[in-house]
Design an enzyme around this catalytic site. Sequence first.
Site, short mmCIF file in Angstrom:
data_model
loop_
_atom_site.label_atom_id
_atom_site.label_comp_id
_atom_site.label_asym_id
_atom_site.label_seq_id
_atom_site.Cartn_x
_atom_site.Cartn_y
_atom_site.Cartn_z
N GLU A 123 26.41 -0.01 10.42
CA GLU A 123 26.86 -1.30 9.87
C GLU A 123 28.24 -1.71 10.37
O GLU A 123 29.15 -1.96 9.56
CB GLU A 123 26.81 -1.25 8.33
CG GLU A 123 25.42 -0.93 7.81
CD GLU A 123 25.33 -0.86 6.30
OE1 GLU A 123 26.38 -0.75 5.62
OE2 GLU A 123 24.19 -0.90 5.78
N GLU A 231 15.11 1.01 8.01
CA GLU A 231 15.24 1.11 6.54
C GLU A 231 14.35 0.10 5.85
O GLU A 231 14.75 -0.53 4.86
CB GLU A 231 16.70 0.90 6.13
CG GLU A 231 17.67 1.86 6.82
CD GLU A 231 19.11 1.74 6.34
OE1 GLU A 231 19.36 1.07 5.32
OE2 GLU A 231 19.98 2.32 7.01
C1 XIL Z 1 21.65 3.66 0.21
C2 XIL Z 1 20.90 4.75 -0.55
O1 XIL Z 1 19.51 4.48 -0.50
C3 XIL Z 1 21.38 4.79 -1.97
O2 XIL Z 1 20.77 5.89 -2.66
C4 XIL Z 1 22.90 4.95 -2.03
O3 XIL Z 1 23.34 4.85 -3.36
C5 XIL Z 1 23.57 3.87 -1.20
O4 XIL Z 1 23.04 3.89 0.12
N1 XIL Z 1 22.07 0.66 4.29
C6 XIL Z 1 22.13 1.97 4.72
C7 XIL Z 1 21.74 3.06 3.79
O5 XIL Z 1 22.41 2.22 5.90
O6 XIL Z 1 22.48 4.23 4.00
C8 XIL Z 1 21.84 2.64 2.36
O7 XIL Z 1 21.29 3.68 1.54
C9 XIL Z 1 21.13 1.33 2.13
C10 XIL Z 1 21.76 0.24 2.95
#
Ligand code: XIL
Length: 322
Positions: A123, A231
């Site tokens: 990110e 994701e």
């Molecule tokens: C999220 C997890 O799923 C949660 O359990 C945690 O509290 C926060 O992070 N983008 C990403 C992931 O790259 O690492 C994030 O994961 C969701 C958004």
Amino acid sequence: MSLHQHYANHFKIGAAVNAYTVDSRAELLREHFNSVTCGNETKPASVTRDGETYDFAQGDKIRDFAAANDMAFRLHTLAWHNQTPPALYSGKSRTDAIAALDRHIARMAAQYPDAYAVDVVNEVISDAPNGDALRKTQLLEIIGVDYLDIAYTAARRHFPNAALVVNDYNECDAVKSRRIFELVRGMRERGVPVDAVGMQAHYNIFSPATDEIRCAFDLYASLGVKIQVTELDVSLFRHDDKSQLPQDESELARLLDHQAEYYAALFRVFKEYAGTLDSVTFWGVCDEDSWLNNFPAPRRRNMPLLFDARGAKPCYDAIMGV
Ligand code: XIL
């Protein structure tokens, strides 16, 4: 036929898990997925507090599950502005921060040398429509604008065989996708190793539209890099909607049908780009375990995935029909 078998000629099918769901959802994982990633367990804050001592127990458990079941392992993430212990970089000079970053990457590579893909820095692009393209992060501030070149060059040294990924969200947005494109183009022109754009794909049943997704794929594919969907989930709510799921059964069923159509349209696009797109990872297995039950509204139930605790949802059947 299972999901990963259905898409075997196109791309891997992955799921993010945690140290609990890797057990509780083991059956679904074995049947439908051929890649896993840790939803939290390999983030900087999960493996170290001080950058000196490391605890990999939870990540190892998930990696071992993957290995025991012939599943590929995707590594998330080496550097991020969230979930990073202050002690790793705070108060360090540029030189010391670069050394700390290199040490952390080396440590992760020693532990997970077989990861097929690595979200090196997560990110990195700003969401602000005006101003700098790069997110203002601690590493950017300490090291300077070349911190990404440094991180990816180090990652290549320590992970000679993994696909090195630039992973971000809102990756179909017109402004943000352009910024991701320009960043990766510049890095590649400078000879910095970037192998893939990671499209997080946190979508909802209203947005982005298929056309926007196709535009983003075309743009990233034109870089000559691979694409990974990293994701994926499809929320039942618009981005800024913090209301609750409908009580009415038939209203909820309508939303789930809408979700099924959305998923099907998505996988039709994914199939068009197979070859460039080499893995599709869902951010979870069952609705009950999704992070979206706590984001953006705490304890607001959502149903963004293919399965729930009872089994396959309409969206599962829909993508098996693509
Ligand atoms: C999220 C997890 O799923 C949660 O359990 C945690 O509290 C926060 O992070 N983008 C990403 C992931 O790259 O690492 C994030 O994961 C969701 C958004």
